[in-house]
Design a protein around this motif. Structure first.
Motif, PDB file in Angstrom:
ATOM      1  N   THR A 144       0.943  -0.911  -0.097  1.00 41.72           N
ATOM      2  CA  THR A 144       0.249  -0.020   0.080  1.00 41.72           C
ATOM      3  C   THR A 144       0.902   1.203  -0.176  1.00 41.72           C
ATOM      4  OG1 THR A 144      -0.276  -0.213   2.375  1.00 41.72           O
ATOM      5  CG2 THR A 144      -2.020  -0.830   1.127  1.00 41.72           C
ATOM      6  N   PHE A 145       0.432   2.120  -0.723  1.00 41.56           N
ATOM      7  CA  PHE A 145       1.236   3.192  -1.004  1.00 41.56           C
ATOM      8  C   PHE A 145       0.855   4.478  -0.021  1.00 41.56           C
ATOM      9  CE2 PHE A 145       2.102   0.709  -4.593  1.00 41.56           C
ATOM     10  CZ  PHE A 145       3.711   0.552  -4.563  1.00 41.56           C
ATOM     11  N   LYS A 146       1.535   5.394   0.462  1.00 39.56           N
ATOM     12  CA  LYS A 146       1.211   6.559   0.776  1.00 39.56           C
ATOM     13  C   LYS A 146       0.708   7.725   0.007  1.00 39.56           C
ATOM     14  CE  LYS A 146       4.721   5.652   3.808  1.00 39.56           C
ATOM     15  NZ  LYS A 146       6.008   6.302   4.199  1.00 39.56           N
ATOM     16  N   LYS A 147      -0.120   8.330   0.511  1.00 39.00           N
ATOM     17  CA  LYS A 147      -0.152   9.505  -0.508  1.00 39.00           C
ATOM     18  C   LYS A 147       0.363  11.134   0.227  1.00 39.00           C
ATOM     19  CE  LYS A 147      -2.304   7.586  -3.886  1.00 39.00           C
ATOM     20  NZ  LYS A 147      -3.851   7.021  -4.042  1.00 39.00           N
ATOM     21  N   ILE A 148       0.674  11.961  -0.523  1.00 39.40           N
ATOM     22  CA  ILE A 148       1.182  13.163   0.007  1.00 39.40           C
ATOM     23  C   ILE A 148       0.519  14.283  -0.338  1.00 39.40           C
ATOM     24  CG2 ILE A 148       3.409  12.347   0.837  1.00 39.40           C
ATOM     25  CD1 ILE A 148       4.411  14.027  -1.510  1.00 39.40           C
ATOM     26  N   THR A 149       0.315  15.511   0.407  1.00 46.80           N
ATOM     27  CA  THR A 149      -0.258  16.897  -0.165  1.00 46.80           C
ATOM     28  C   THR A 149       0.712  17.327  -1.198  1.00 46.80           C
ATOM     29  OG1 THR A 149      -0.742  17.067   2.265  1.00 46.80           O
ATOM     30  CG2 THR A 149      -0.956  19.172   0.776  1.00 46.80           C
ATOM     31  N   PRO A 150       0.180  17.874  -2.265  1.00 48.91           N
ATOM     32  CA  PRO A 150       0.935  18.212  -3.386  1.00 48.91           C
ATOM     33  C   PRO A 150       1.885  19.605  -2.828  1.00 48.91           C
ATOM     34  CG  PRO A 150      -1.253  17.790  -4.120  1.00 48.91           C
ATOM     35  CD  PRO A 150      -1.243  17.699  -2.623  1.00 48.91           C
ATOM     36  N   ALA A 151       3.292  19.442  -3.312  1.00 52.36           N
ATOM     37  CA  ALA A 151       3.878  20.687  -3.193  1.00 52.36           C
ATOM     38  C   ALA A 151       3.499  21.795  -3.819  1.00 52.36           C
ATOM     39  CB  ALA A 151       5.493  20.278  -3.570  1.00 52.36           C
ATOM     40  N   LYS A 152       3.700  22.979  -3.388  1.00 50.21           N
ATOM     41  CA  LYS A 152       3.452  24.361  -3.869  1.00 50.21           C
ATOM     42  C   LYS A 152       3.893  24.441  -5.281  1.00 50.21           C
ATOM     43  CE  LYS A 152       1.004  26.773  -0.762  1.00 50.21           C
ATOM     44  NZ  LYS A 152       0.115  25.340  -0.684  1.00 50.21           N
ATOM     45  N   PRO A 153       3.246  25.240  -6.289  1.00 49.53           N
ATOM     46  CA  PRO A 153       3.824  25.268  -7.830  1.00 49.53           C
ATOM     47  C   PRO A 153       4.911  26.199  -7.552  1.00 49.53           C
ATOM     48  CG  PRO A 153       1.679  26.367  -7.377  1.00 49.53           C
ATOM     49  CD  PRO A 153       1.973  25.546  -6.258  1.00 49.53           C
ATOM     50  N   VAL A 154       5.754  26.068  -8.909  1.00 51.74           N
ATOM     51  CA  VAL A 154       6.871  26.888  -9.115  1.00 51.74           C
ATOM     52  C   VAL A 154       6.117  28.299  -9.443  1.00 51.74           C
ATOM     53  CG1 VAL A 154       8.660  27.671 -10.540  1.00 51.74           C
ATOM     54  CG2 VAL A 154       8.574  25.232  -9.666  1.00 51.74           C
ATOM     55  N   LYS A 155       6.443  29.563  -9.032  1.00 57.77           N
ATOM     56  CA  LYS A 155       5.855  30.825  -9.158  1.00 57.77           C
ATOM     57  C   LYS A 155       6.813  31.514 -10.285  1.00 57.77           C
ATOM     58  CE  LYS A 155       3.261  31.848  -5.326  1.00 57.77           C
ATOM     59  NZ  LYS A 155       3.400  31.343  -4.264  1.00 57.77           N
ATOM     60  N   ASP A 156       8.024  31.385 -10.153  1.00 60.32           N
ATOM     61  CA  ASP A 156       8.829  32.205 -11.348  1.00 60.32           C
ATOM     62  C   ASP A 156       9.836  31.156 -12.213  1.00 60.32           C
ATOM     63  OD1 ASP A 156      10.472  34.193 -12.447  1.00 60.32           O
ATOM     64  OD2 ASP A 156      11.453  34.686 -10.798  1.00 60.32           O
ATOM     65  N   ILE A 157       9.229  30.654 -13.163  1.00 61.92           N
ATOM     66  CA  ILE A 157       9.609  29.690 -13.971  1.00 61.92           C
ATOM     67  C   ILE A 157      10.945  30.339 -14.796  1.00 61.92           C
ATOM     68  CG2 ILE A 157       8.336  30.054 -16.098  1.00 61.92           C
ATOM     69  CD1 ILE A 157       9.051  26.460 -14.716  1.00 61.92           C
ATOM     70  N   LYS A 158      10.919  31.457 -14.712  1.00 59.39           N
ATOM     71  CA  LYS A 158      12.021  32.098 -15.645  1.00 59.39           C
ATOM     72  C   LYS A 158      13.468  32.097 -14.898  1.00 59.39           C
ATOM     73  CE  LYS A 158       9.474  33.535 -19.261  1.00 59.39           C
ATOM     74  NZ  LYS A 158       9.631  33.088 -20.485  1.00 59.39           N
ATOM     75  N   ASN A 159      13.304  32.078 -13.631  1.00 57.49           N
ATOM     76  CA  ASN A 159      14.581  31.815 -12.769  1.00 57.49           C
ATOM     77  C   ASN A 159      14.473  30.672 -11.879  1.00 57.49           C
ATOM     78  OD1 ASN A 159      15.803  34.421 -12.941  1.00 57.49           O
ATOM     79  ND2 ASN A 159      13.638  35.349 -12.148  1.00 57.49           N
ATOM     80  N   ALA A 160      13.896  29.670 -12.186  1.00 63.76           N
ATOM     81  CA  ALA A 160      13.598  28.157 -11.581  1.00 63.76           C
ATOM     82  C   ALA A 160      14.783  27.421 -12.184  1.00 63.76           C
ATOM     83  CB  ALA A 160      12.247  27.753 -11.777  1.00 63.76           C
ATOM     84  N   THR A 161      15.629  26.524 -11.354  1.00 63.77           N
ATOM     85  CA  THR A 161      16.316  25.434 -11.723  1.00 63.77           C
ATOM     86  C   THR A 161      15.484  24.574 -11.709  1.00 63.77           C
ATOM     87  OG1 THR A 161      18.221  26.849 -10.771  1.00 63.77           O
ATOM     88  CG2 THR A 161      18.532  24.334 -10.984  1.00 63.77           C
ATOM     89  N   ILE A 162      15.593  23.645 -12.854  1.00 63.50           N
ATOM     90  CA  ILE A 162      14.959  22.389 -12.916  1.00 63.50           C
ATOM     91  C   ILE A 162      15.828  21.234 -12.936  1.00 63.50           C
ATOM     92  CG2 ILE A 162      13.193  20.971 -14.190  1.00 63.50           C
ATOM     93  CD1 ILE A 162      11.908  23.772 -14.697  1.00 63.50           C
ATOM     94  N   ALA A 163      15.601  20.070 -12.088  1.00 63.18           N
ATOM     95  CA  ALA A 163      16.335  18.962 -12.284  1.00 63.18           C
ATOM     96  C   ALA A 163      15.649  17.826 -13.131  1.00 63.18           C
ATOM     97  CB  ALA A 163      16.882  18.356 -11.003  1.00 63.18           C
ATOM     98  N   LEU A 164      16.570  16.962 -13.696  1.00 59.82           N
ATOM     99  CA  LEU A 164      15.874  15.654 -14.405  1.00 59.82           C
ATOM    100  C   LEU A 164      16.348  14.562 -13.562  1.00 59.82           C
ATOM    101  CD1 LEU A 164      16.537  16.303 -18.348  1.00 59.82           C
ATOM    102  CD2 LEU A 164      14.736  16.038 -17.266  1.00 59.82           C
ATOM    103  N   VAL A 165      15.332  13.594 -13.329  1.00 55.05           N
ATOM    104  CA  VAL A 165      15.665  12.456 -12.612  1.00 55.05           C
ATOM    105  C   VAL A 165      14.608  11.464 -13.516  1.00 55.05           C
ATOM    106  CG1 VAL A 165      15.054  11.045 -10.521  1.00 55.05           C
ATOM    107  CG2 VAL A 165      15.462  13.725 -10.334  1.00 55.05           C
ATOM    108  N   SER A 166      15.385  10.054 -13.386  1.00 51.60           N
ATOM    109  CA  SER A 166      14.885   9.134 -14.343  1.00 51.60           C
ATOM    110  C   SER A 166      14.844   7.624 -13.845  1.00 51.60           C
ATOM    111  CB  SER A 166      15.425   9.060 -15.600  1.00 51.60           C
ATOM    112  OG  SER A 166      14.720   8.113 -16.334  1.00 51.60           O
ATOM    113  N   SER A 167      13.850   6.998 -13.665  1.00 51.46           N
ATOM    114  CA  SER A 167      14.020   5.602 -13.510  1.00 51.46           C
ATOM    115  C   SER A 167      14.196   4.577 -14.679  1.00 51.46           C
ATOM    116  CB  SER A 167      12.731   5.083 -12.520  1.00 51.46           C
ATOM    117  OG  SER A 167      11.662   5.180 -13.300  1.00 51.46           O
ATOM    118  N   GLY A 168      14.409   5.477 -15.879  1.00 51.84           N
ATOM    119  CA  GLY A 168      14.465   4.560 -17.114  1.00 51.84           C
ATOM    120  C   GLY A 168      15.831   3.971 -17.403  1.00 51.84           C
ATOM    121  N   GLY A 169      16.789   4.155 -16.464  1.00 58.76           N
ATOM    122  CA  GLY A 169      17.945   3.413 -16.523  1.00 58.76           C
ATOM    123  C   GLY A 169      18.983   3.905 -17.512  1.00 58.76           C
ATOM    124  N   VAL A 170      18.956   5.256 -18.120  1.00 59.66           N
ATOM    125  CA  VAL A 170      19.873   5.951 -18.762  1.00 59.66           C
ATOM    126  C   VAL A 170      21.228   6.354 -17.851  1.00 59.66           C
ATOM    127  CG1 VAL A 170      20.546   7.891 -20.469  1.00 59.66           C
ATOM    128  CG2 VAL A 170      18.386   6.362 -20.444  1.00 59.66           C
TER     129      VAL A 170
END
Lengths: 78, 348
Positions: free
Chosen positions: B211-237
């Motif tokens: 059984t999996f837990k559920k969590i409250t969604p995190a707040k959205p990004v407000k200023d995308i033009k200055n946001a740092t975004i990371a890539l994460v993957s379970s696709g084995g690359v």
């Protein structure tokens, strides 16, 4: 993994994958349906140009998802 | 010679008092105290309670590392063959103390450990896969049954007797599956289960889904033009050659790889090692799983601020929920420290 990153970093995590029910089950909050299991962000079978255009569209949708206020698990369809 | 058993109890069951005595520091007596007296009686001639270790619930909860170490020393002093803690019923702090000392004694002294709790006690979720937690009522009104069940299981463990499934023995499932031969084959059992389900009768699955837990969604990004975004993957690359030797399935690790200065994941430098999908497309162009090329383009166009310099990858096939949760927690902490604002995670 998606849920725990979101919980420990307290930042929005959008998951892109093809099997939406699994993402719902494991507790991903922002969900973008992927194109296919072996290529969730692309359509390499349709040639380079289409592949890139599709990848861009899916990623733009993911960027929209992380900027969207949500109260519960949400699927961001095209 | 009789087996030696040590009991762990809190200040209340040692007769010292309730909250006013909850900061009691650990001590030991060379005799059974409180419920340990009845345990000693129920064990009969085959085992004996040689000592009782007592610690206040608040003391244990507030000084968990010191309390654990001191209680362990006291327990060790009796060289026991088995530890019984509690039962804690629905007392949360007591449940945590019982679970923690059982797991510690089991790991360090290598002895079987048994405790007892009500199913809502937080100690059940924390420790049920690492010690034997006998199911009890929610309060000491259920003491008689609890002690009977705890001693029955303890004697079995001491004598090395084979255990039946957790449900029949009366303890919380430890998440362990054992292989054995059924009389009937799998097809017959599956159809029997399906028929029961169709009739609305109770049936017992042979493979429980997590059984999996559920969590409250995190707040959205407000200023995308200055946001740092990371890539994460379970696709084995991973970088070509899989330098961290991440397993192709049932991964027990993930990798963190520098992509600064990389505009495109070419097959010369990256590859997929995932054992759960056809890797033909991913190995022609790893960007179809880990989309560095288009993310870099969007970054250059100023659609968002910055693509984080590192990607995190693993293989998500047959990977245990516990490992996946650990990867997520560690990656999340790392990203938080790095000031990353959001994550795009791709899965196959």
């Amino acid at each position: 993994m998606t849920r725990e990153i979101e919980a420990s970093a307290d930042i929005p995590v959008v998951q892109i994958a093809t099997i939406v029910p699994i993402m719902l089950t494991v507790g991903a909050n922002r969900i973008v349906p992927g194109i296919a299991i072996p290529h969730p962000v692309g359509a390499p079978d349709k040639g380079d140009e289409v592949d890139k255009a599709i990848r861009r569209e899916v990623l733009e949708r993911a960027l929209k998802a992380i900027q969207t206020e949500i109260k519960e698990q949400t699927i961001f369809n095209k | 010679m009789a087996y030696k058993v040590v009991c762990y109890i809190n200040q209340f069951f040692a007769g010292m008092g309730g909250e006013e005595a909850a900061h009691q520091e650990p001590f030991a007596k060379r005799e059974p105290l409180g419920p340990a007296m009845q345990i000693n009686f129920l064990l009969g001639d085959e085992a004996e309670v040689v000592g009782t270790v007592v610690c206040g619930d608040s003391y244990y909860g507030e000084n968990i590392e010191i309390a654990r170490e001191r209680c362990l020393e006291l327990i060790k002093g009796f060289s026991p063959d088995l530890l019984i803690a509690g039962p804690a019923f629905n007392a949360g702090r007591y449940g945590v103390a019982c679970g923690d000392i059982c797991v510690t004694a089991g790991e360090i002294l290598g002895i079987p450990t048994v405790t007892g709790m009500y199913y809502e006690n937080p100690g059940v979720e924390l420790y049920s896969n690492k010690t034997f937690i006998v199911k009890t009522a929610d309060s000491a009104r259920g003491m008689k049954d609890a002690l009977q069940n705890i001693t029955t299981l303890s004697l079995k463990l001491l004598k090395g007797q084979k255990l039946r499934p957790a449900e029949e023995e009366g303890y919380f499932h430890r998440g362990i599956r054992k292989n054995f031969f059924y009389e009937e084959n799998g097809a017959k059992r599956a159809v029997d289960m399906l028929l029961k389900k169709l009739k609305g009768e109770l049936f017992k699955t042979e493979y429980e889904m997590p059984t999996f837990k559920k969590i409250t969604p995190a707040k959205p990004v407000k200023d995308i033009k200055n946001a740092t975004i990371a890539l994460v993957s379970s696709g084995g690359v991973v970088p070509k050659g899989n330098p961290d030797r991440i397993r192709v399935s049932s991964a027990e690790s993930y990798g963190k790889y520098d992509i600064s200065g990389i505009d495109d994941l070419s097959p010369e430098i990256f590859e997929s090692i995932h054992g759960g999908y056809d890797r033909v497309w991913a190995n022609k162009d790893p960007d179809v799983v880990l989309p560095v090329d288009v993310m870099r383009q969007l970054e250059k166009e100023g659609v968002f601020g910055k693509l984080y310099d590192y990607v995190y990858t693993t293989t998500g096939t047959g990977t245990s929920v516990a490992n996946a949760e650990r990867f997520g927690k560690e990656i999340g902490e790392d990203l938080k420290k790095a000031g990353v604002d959001a994550v795009i995670l791709t899965s196959t």
